[in-house]
Motif scaffolding. Structure first.
Motif, PDB file in Angstrom:
ATOM      1  N   GLU A  92       0.818  -1.220   0.000  1.00  0.00           N
ATOM      2  CA  GLU A  92       0.000   0.000   0.000  1.00  0.00           C
ATOM      3  C   GLU A  92       0.846   1.261   0.000  1.00  0.00           C
ATOM      4  O   GLU A  92       0.333   2.353  -0.223  1.00  0.00           O
ATOM      5  N   TRP A  93       2.140   1.159   0.274  1.00  0.00           N
ATOM      6  CA  TRP A  93       3.009   2.316   0.495  1.00  0.00           C
ATOM      7  C   TRP A  93       3.022   3.285  -0.678  1.00  0.00           C
ATOM      8  O   TRP A  93       2.889   4.484  -0.498  1.00  0.00           O
ATOM      9  N   ALA A  94       3.204   2.823  -1.883  1.00  0.00           N
ATOM     10  CA  ALA A  94       3.366   3.711  -3.049  1.00  0.00           C
ATOM     11  C   ALA A  94       2.103   3.767  -3.903  1.00  0.00           C
ATOM     12  O   ALA A  94       2.159   3.659  -5.125  1.00  0.00           O
ATOM     13  N   GLN A  95       0.967   3.969  -3.267  1.00  0.00           N
ATOM     14  CA  GLN A  95      -0.311   4.015  -3.981  1.00  0.00           C
ATOM     15  C   GLN A  95      -0.989   5.389  -3.901  1.00  0.00           C
ATOM     16  O   GLN A  95      -2.170   5.518  -4.206  1.00  0.00           O
ATOM     17  N   ILE A  96      -0.238   6.421  -3.535  1.00  0.00           N
ATOM     18  CA  ILE A  96      -0.806   7.773  -3.462  1.00  0.00           C
ATOM     19  C   ILE A  96      -0.899   8.354  -4.871  1.00  0.00           C
ATOM     20  O   ILE A  96       0.010   8.183  -5.682  1.00  0.00           O
ATOM     21  N   SER A  97      -1.990   9.038  -5.148  1.00  0.00           N
ATOM     22  CA  SER A  97      -2.107   9.773  -6.411  1.00  0.00           C
ATOM     23  C   SER A  97      -2.499  11.219  -6.105  1.00  0.00           C
ATOM     24  O   SER A  97      -3.088  11.514  -5.061  1.00  0.00           O
ATOM     25  N   LEU A  98      -2.121  12.102  -7.015  1.00  0.00           N
ATOM     26  CA  LEU A  98      -2.395  13.530  -6.867  1.00  0.00           C
ATOM     27  C   LEU A  98      -2.699  14.097  -8.238  1.00  0.00           C
ATOM     28  O   LEU A  98      -1.948  13.859  -9.189  1.00  0.00           O
ATOM     29  N   THR A  99      -3.787  14.812  -8.341  1.00  0.00           N
ATOM     30  CA  THR A  99      -4.129  15.493  -9.584  1.00  0.00           C
ATOM     31  C   THR A  99      -4.266  16.980  -9.284  1.00  0.00           C
ATOM     32  O   THR A  99      -5.038  17.369  -8.412  1.00  0.00           O
ATOM     33  N   CYS A 111      -0.168  12.835 -11.033  1.00  0.00           N
ATOM     34  CA  CYS A 111       0.942  12.178 -10.337  1.00  0.00           C
ATOM     35  C   CYS A 111       0.439  10.846  -9.783  1.00  0.00           C
ATOM     36  O   CYS A 111      -0.556  10.821  -9.070  1.00  0.00           O
ATOM     37  N   THR A 112       1.134   9.756 -10.106  1.00  0.00           N
ATOM     38  CA  THR A 112       0.708   8.442  -9.649  1.00  0.00           C
ATOM     39  C   THR A 112       1.874   7.655  -9.054  1.00  0.00           C
ATOM     40  O   THR A 112       3.031   7.971  -9.284  1.00  0.00           O
ATOM     41  N   TYR A 113       1.502   6.625  -8.305  1.00  0.00           N
ATOM     42  CA  TYR A 113       2.455   5.739  -7.626  1.00  0.00           C
ATOM     43  C   TYR A 113       3.344   6.530  -6.671  1.00  0.00           C
ATOM     44  O   TYR A 113       4.554   6.473  -6.729  1.00  0.00           O
ATOM     45  N   GLY A 114       2.688   7.267  -5.770  1.00  0.00           N
ATOM     46  CA  GLY A 114       3.401   8.137  -4.848  1.00  0.00           C
ATOM     47  C   GLY A 114       3.591   7.532  -3.473  1.00  0.00           C
ATOM     48  O   GLY A 114       2.832   6.669  -3.027  1.00  0.00           O
ATOM     49  N   SER A 115       4.642   8.014  -2.806  1.00  0.00           N
ATOM     50  CA  SER A 115       4.937   7.631  -1.430  1.00  0.00           C
ATOM     51  C   SER A 115       5.562   8.829  -0.715  1.00  0.00           C
ATOM     52  O   SER A 115       6.061   9.751  -1.359  1.00  0.00           O
ATOM     53  N   PHE A 116       5.537   8.791   0.588  1.00  0.00           N
ATOM     54  CA  PHE A 116       6.159   9.853   1.364  1.00  0.00           C
ATOM     55  C   PHE A 116       7.676   9.724   1.310  1.00  0.00           C
ATOM     56  O   PHE A 116       8.212   8.625   1.475  1.00  0.00           O
ATOM     57  N   GLN A 117       8.362  10.844   1.093  1.00  0.00           N
ATOM     58  CA  GLN A 117       9.820  10.831   1.169  1.00  0.00           C
ATOM     59  C   GLN A 117      10.253  10.584   2.608  1.00  0.00           C
ATOM     60  O   GLN A 117      11.153   9.803   2.876  1.00  0.00           O
ATOM     61  N   LYS A 118       9.606  11.270   3.531  1.00  0.00           N
ATOM     62  CA  LYS A 118       9.831  11.084   4.960  1.00  0.00           C
ATOM     63  C   LYS A 118       8.674  11.753   5.690  1.00  0.00           C
ATOM     64  O   LYS A 118       7.893  12.486   5.087  1.00  0.00           O
ATOM     65  N   GLU A 119       8.585  11.497   6.974  1.00  0.00           N
ATOM     66  CA  GLU A 119       7.586  12.195   7.782  1.00  0.00           C
ATOM     67  C   GLU A 119       8.011  13.654   7.890  1.00  0.00           C
ATOM     68  O   GLU A 119       9.205  13.953   8.036  1.00  0.00           O
ATOM     69  N   ALA A 120       7.064  14.552   7.801  1.00  0.00           N
ATOM     70  CA  ALA A 120       7.371  15.987   7.795  1.00  0.00           C
ATOM     71  C   ALA A 120       7.966  16.453   9.119  1.00  0.00           C
ATOM     72  O   ALA A 120       7.618  15.944  10.187  1.00  0.00           O
ATOM     73  N   ASP A 121       8.880  17.417   9.020  1.00  0.00           N
ATOM     74  CA  ASP A 121       9.384  18.100  10.206  1.00  0.00           C
ATOM     75  C   ASP A 121       8.260  18.983  10.744  1.00  0.00           C
ATOM     76  O   ASP A 121       7.472  19.515   9.960  1.00  0.00           O
ATOM     77  N   GLU A 122       8.202  19.151  12.039  1.00  0.00           N
ATOM     78  CA  GLU A 122       7.152  19.994  12.610  1.00  0.00           C
ATOM     79  C   GLU A 122       7.750  20.968  13.611  1.00  0.00           C
ATOM     80  O   GLU A 122       8.118  20.581  14.718  1.00  0.00           O
ATOM     81  N   PRO A 123       7.839  22.236  13.235  1.00  0.00           N
ATOM     82  CA  PRO A 123       8.407  23.234  14.143  1.00  0.00           C
ATOM     83  C   PRO A 123       7.387  23.686  15.189  1.00  0.00           C
ATOM     84  O   PRO A 123       6.184  23.656  14.949  1.00  0.00           O
ATOM     85  N   PHE A 124       7.899  24.108  16.325  1.00  0.00           N
ATOM     86  CA  PHE A 124       7.067  24.720  17.350  1.00  0.00           C
ATOM     87  C   PHE A 124       7.723  26.045  17.692  1.00  0.00           C
ATOM     88  O   PHE A 124       8.822  26.088  18.248  1.00  0.00           O
ATOM     89  N   GLU A 125       7.063  27.131  17.287  1.00  0.00           N
ATOM     90  CA  GLU A 125       7.617  28.474  17.444  1.00  0.00           C
ATOM     91  C   GLU A 125       6.544  29.418  17.972  1.00  0.00           C
ATOM     92  O   GLU A 125       5.388  29.032  18.113  1.00  0.00           O
TER      93      GLU A 125
END
Length: 147
Positions: A92-99, A111-125
């Motif tokens: 299921e990992w690389a099944q993201i699509s974006l139009t 855009c098809t056959y997508g996956s996350f490069q990494k979990e996003a960084d999350e700043p607290f400011e």
């Protein structure tokens, strides 16, 4: 004289995964997104005698970076999708699509056959920030609409 205008509000997108569902990106909590192709389409090889051979290289892979406000439903949806996929079976990992649709510019990006490069960084400011989610896609097609 030719004149044109641009407005991000004319751009809309839908991100989806067959098991998790879809989210419409129509402005709410959306900072920006950038489509990047990564395959170099030409390479040159130089022989000892100086002869140049140019290679035409196929490949439509690339990435899309989505910047979302850290308190937005878009960011929460992407975090939920990441969490779901991390625990899901590998197939299921690389099944993201974006139009992405920009009808006033006559463009559609699929855009098809997508996956996350990494979990996003999350700043607290002191002030809320945009969160960058980068998705890698095996196939990005830039289509032109007839307007």
């Amino acid at each position: 004289m030719k004149h044109s205008t641009y407005s991000f509000t004319d751009v809309n997108a839908v991100i989806s995964h067959p098991s998790y569902g879809q989210f419409s990106l129509a402005g709410e909590g959306m900072g920006s997104f950038t489509v990047t192709k990564v395959t170099e389409r030409s390479q040159q090889n130089v022989a000892a005698d100086g002869c140049i051979m140019t290679s035409k290289i196929a490949g439509n892979n690339g990435s899309v970076t989505i910047n979302a406000q850290q308190t937005s439903s878009l960011h929460n949806w992407l975090q939920g999708l990441f969490n779901y996929l991390w625990a899901a079976p590998t197939n299921e990992w690389a099944q993201i699509s974006l139009t992405i649709r920009a009808p006033k510019m006559g463009k559609v990006i699929s855009c098809t056959y997508g996956s996350f490069q990494k979990e996003a960084d999350e700043p607290f400011e002191a002030q809320g920030q945009d969160i960058a989610w980068t998705l890698l896609f095996s196939d990005i097609q830039r289509l032109t609409l007839n307007v």
